[in-house]
Design a protein around this motif. Structure first.
Motif, short mmCIF file in Angstrom:
data_model
loop_
_atom_site.label_atom_id
_atom_site.label_comp_id
_atom_site.label_asym_id
_atom_site.label_seq_id
_atom_site.Cartn_x
_atom_site.Cartn_y
_atom_site.Cartn_z
N LEU A 356 0.81 -1.22 0.00
CA LEU A 356 0.00 0.00 0.00
C LEU A 356 0.85 1.27 0.00
O LEU A 356 0.31 2.37 -0.17
N ALA A 357 2.15 1.14 0.18
CA ALA A 357 3.02 2.31 0.19
C ALA A 357 3.09 3.00 -1.17
O ALA A 357 3.57 4.14 -1.26
N VAL A 358 2.61 2.35 -2.24
CA VAL A 358 2.69 2.93 -3.59
C VAL A 358 1.38 3.62 -3.97
O VAL A 358 1.16 3.90 -5.17
N LEU A 359 0.52 3.92 -3.02
CA LEU A 359 -0.77 4.54 -3.35
C LEU A 359 -0.60 5.87 -4.08
O LEU A 359 -1.46 6.26 -4.88
N GLY A 360 0.49 6.56 -3.82
CA GLY A 360 0.72 7.85 -4.48
C GLY A 360 0.90 7.75 -5.97
O GLY A 360 0.72 8.74 -6.70
N SER A 361 1.24 6.56 -6.49
CA SER A 361 1.44 6.39 -7.94
C SER A 361 0.18 5.96 -8.66
O SER A 361 0.22 5.69 -9.87
N GLY A 362 -0.95 5.87 -7.94
CA GLY A 362 -2.22 5.54 -8.57
C GLY A 362 -2.36 4.11 -9.04
O GLY A 362 -2.71 3.87 -10.20
N PRO A 363 -2.16 3.12 -8.19
CA PRO A 363 -2.31 1.72 -8.60
C PRO A 363 -3.77 1.39 -8.90
O PRO A 363 -4.67 2.10 -8.44
N GLY A 445 -0.60 10.60 -2.00
CA GLY A 445 0.80 10.51 -1.62
C GLY A 445 0.99 10.41 -0.12
O GLY A 445 1.84 9.64 0.36
N ALA A 446 0.20 11.20 0.65
CA ALA A 446 0.32 11.15 2.11
C ALA A 446 -0.09 9.79 2.65
O ALA A 446 0.55 9.26 3.57
N THR A 447 -1.15 9.21 2.09
CA THR A 447 -1.59 7.90 2.55
C THR A 447 -0.55 6.83 2.23
O THR A 447 -0.31 5.92 3.03
N GLY A 448 0.09 6.93 1.06
CA GLY A 448 1.17 6.01 0.74
C GLY A 448 2.31 6.10 1.73
O GLY A 448 2.88 5.09 2.15
N THR A 449 2.64 7.34 2.13
CA THR A 449 3.70 7.53 3.14
C THR A 449 3.31 6.91 4.47
O THR A 449 4.13 6.27 5.16
N VAL A 450 2.03 7.08 4.84
CA VAL A 450 1.54 6.50 6.09
C VAL A 450 1.72 4.98 6.09
O VAL A 450 2.19 4.38 7.07
N PHE A 451 1.39 4.34 4.98
CA PHE A 451 1.50 2.88 4.93
C PHE A 451 2.95 2.42 4.83
O PHE A 451 3.28 1.32 5.29
N ALA A 452 3.82 3.24 4.25
CA ALA A 452 5.25 2.90 4.25
C ALA A 452 5.79 2.89 5.68
O ALA A 452 6.53 1.98 6.09
N VAL A 453 5.42 3.92 6.46
CA VAL A 453 5.83 3.96 7.87
C VAL A 453 5.20 2.80 8.63
O VAL A 453 5.84 2.16 9.48
N SER A 454 3.93 2.50 8.33
CA SER A 454 3.24 1.40 9.01
C SER A 454 3.92 0.06 8.74
O SER A 454 3.98 -0.80 9.63
N ALA A 455 4.42 -0.12 7.52
CA ALA A 455 5.14 -1.36 7.21
C ALA A 455 6.37 -1.51 8.09
O ALA A 455 6.68 -2.61 8.57
N GLY A 456 7.06 -0.40 8.33
CA GLY A 456 8.20 -0.44 9.24
C GLY A 456 7.80 -0.78 10.66
O GLY A 456 8.47 -1.57 11.34
N LEU A 457 6.67 -0.21 11.11
CA LEU A 457 6.18 -0.52 12.45
C LEU A 457 5.77 -1.98 12.56
O LEU A 457 6.00 -2.63 13.59
N ALA A 458 5.16 -2.52 11.50
CA ALA A 458 4.75 -3.93 11.52
C ALA A 458 5.95 -4.86 11.60
O ALA A 458 5.83 -5.99 12.09
N THR A 459 7.09 -4.39 11.14
CA THR A 459 8.31 -5.20 11.24
C THR A 459 8.67 -5.47 12.69
O THR A 459 9.27 -6.50 13.02
#
Length: 475
Positions: A356-363, A445-459
């Motif tokens: 979900l970190a790529v939401l800013g690119s319009g998947p 883009g902001a939501t993609g950034t949120v999920f990128a950070v969330s992926a790190g937290l899930a680690t």
């Protein structure tokens, strides 16, 4: 110790009548926590709120619910459980009415805090009441009813909220009014049919610990919300917030060392399995609540879907969470091993969030929904099984406290996650104005950034699951 109990157990018919009232109360509480998820964009627009207030509409009730649960639990031990749950229901109904009539966003946030306190009371007393009226051999069956109703509340809440907002003659205020009749009917049923054996406990309520826990959690949450907008990140205000957090944390440690029944049991935190489970569960909490809120916001503000459509698009994630929770529980019961599920679930959670970190690119939409399903699978597998790992390793007389600690820190992690990740969205979209393509791109883009950070937290959850010692389940 004081005992006030009925002369005989309730019949099954009486149990089912009382349970109907209790399940109705739980459905109201659980659905109300998520019923605003798809309605928040409309609420914020109608009341002239900001993105920061968007986050606090959800985080406030979660915080007050989290902190109040241990206090309600102590009250249920010291007083008649029927009166305690009725007090929680009355407070919930009053808070819901006040929230629905709020003229400003600030008052609405305050009433959400009141709702959270009441929801903490309903959640804290439900299991205790069932244990008091149901024979032990039947506990699993009736516990299944509770789990099913809570799952239904989780599934239906966002969809109901979206449908209400999209119905012109209702409007967002009915997201709060709609649960009031359920609460009133539940109150009447419980008053008529519920009789619970009452054994007064000598446990003391840790009011100071609850207060210091609130301050310790709230101060950094307030800091990340306002830093960079109301004041610079490097400023005396930032220093004051950080210093206040440190002082409150030290005072909390000292208070919990001395209290006989602390909100945060430090002795349990020294056990390796409990400490790792709390770390993993807190990480899951940070991303779990945020995933539900921000993916709904993404569907509406970045892709232009209505609240009802956003609710439907979130349903696959909710369904996968429910199925994964039930399925993993069945398999663990059958085979007696749980660590592999924690590791696999944490990996699925981190992987889905990374997608979900790529939401800013319009998947494409199918990609987004598939990613949320993977997130839901991960959440469903790990959420309750961290509790199971702690229960399996804790001393018999400390199982309840250990289980409550894991749930407590998961909810506290949810508060922190909502605040930190919400601040990321706030700062990212603060320069975007209006409702055009630029705003949609900013939210994506902001939501993609949120999920990128969330992926790190899930680690963190993945590392904790790998580090926990695999101990076969006790018979």
């Amino acid at each position: 110790m004081e005992l006030d109990a009925p002369s005989s157990r309730l019949s099954e018919r009486e149990i089912l009548k009382a349970l109907a009232g209790l399940l109705l109360a739980l459905f109201s509480a659980v659905s109300s926590t998520l019923i605003v998820t798809n309605a928040v964009p409309s609420i914020v627009t109608a009341l002239g709120g900001s993105q920061a207030q968007y986050t606090w509409l959800v985080a406030t009730s979660l915080l007050t619910m989290t902190v109040s649960i241990p206090l309600w639990g102590r009250l249920a031990d010291q007083f008649d459980k029927r009166k305690v749950v009725q007090a929680a229901l009355a407070l919930f109904a009053a808070g819901s009415v006040a929230a629905g009539t709020s003229p400003t966003i600030e008052m609405l946030i305050g009433m959400r805090a009141v709702q959270g306190v009441a929801m903490g009371g309903l959640l804290a007393t439900a299991q205790a009441i069932v244990a008091g009226i149901v024979p032990p051999r039947q506990g699993g069956r009736y516990g299944g009813y509770i789990a099913t109703v809570m799952a239904l509340g989780t599934l239906c809440g966002p969809l109901i909220g979206g449908a209400i907002v999209d119905t012109a003659w209702l409007g967002w205020r009915w997201c709060f009014f709609v649960v009031v009749p359920f609460a009133v009917v539940s109150l009447v049923i419980l008053n008529r049919y519920l009789r619970v054996p009452w054994i007064r406990s000598e446990a003391r309520v840790d009011y100071l610990g609850a207060l210091l826990t609130t301050v310790t959690a709230m101060t950094p949450a307030v800091w990340v919300t306002f830093a960079g907008r109301a004041f610079p990140w490097v400023s005396w205000q930032s220093a004051a917030c950080l210093a206040g957090t440190f002082v409150a944390g030290v005072l909390l440690y000292l208070a919990e060392r001395r209290h006989p029944d602390p909100v945060v049991p430090l002795s349990l935190l020294r056990r390796r399995t409990t400490a790792l489970a709390i770390a993993g569960s807190a990480a899951v909490g940070m991303v779990m609540f945020s995933s539900i809120v921000f993916i709904s916001q993404y569907f509406q503000l970045a892709r232009g879907y209505s609240p009802t459509e956003a609710g439907l698009l979130c349903m696959p994630m909710m369904v996968s969470t429910t199925l994964a929770s039930l399925g993993s529980g069945h398999l663990i019961t059958r085979f007696g091993r749980w660590k592999g599920f924690l590791v696999g679930g944490s990996a699925a959670l981190a992987g889905g969030l990374a997608m979900l970190a790529v939401l800013g690119s319009g998947p494409p939409l199918w990609y987004v929904v598939a990613s949320t399903v993977l997130v839901g699978l991960g959440i469903g597998v790990v959420m309750q099984n961290y509790v199971l790992a702690v229960q399996n390793g804790a001393p018999a007389d400390r199982v309840g406290a250990a289980s409550a600690s894991v749930s407590f820190f998961r909810s506290l992690g949810g508060v922190m996650g909502m605040s930190v990740l919400g601040a990321i969205v706030t700062h990212a979209v603060s320069s975007a104005q209006g409702y055009g393509p630029a705003v949609r791109d900013a939210y994506a883009g902001a939501t993609g950034t949120v999920f990128a950070v969330s992926a790190g937290l899930a680690t963190i959850s993945l590392l904790a699951a790998l580090a926990i010692k695999a101990v076969p389940l006790r018979a």
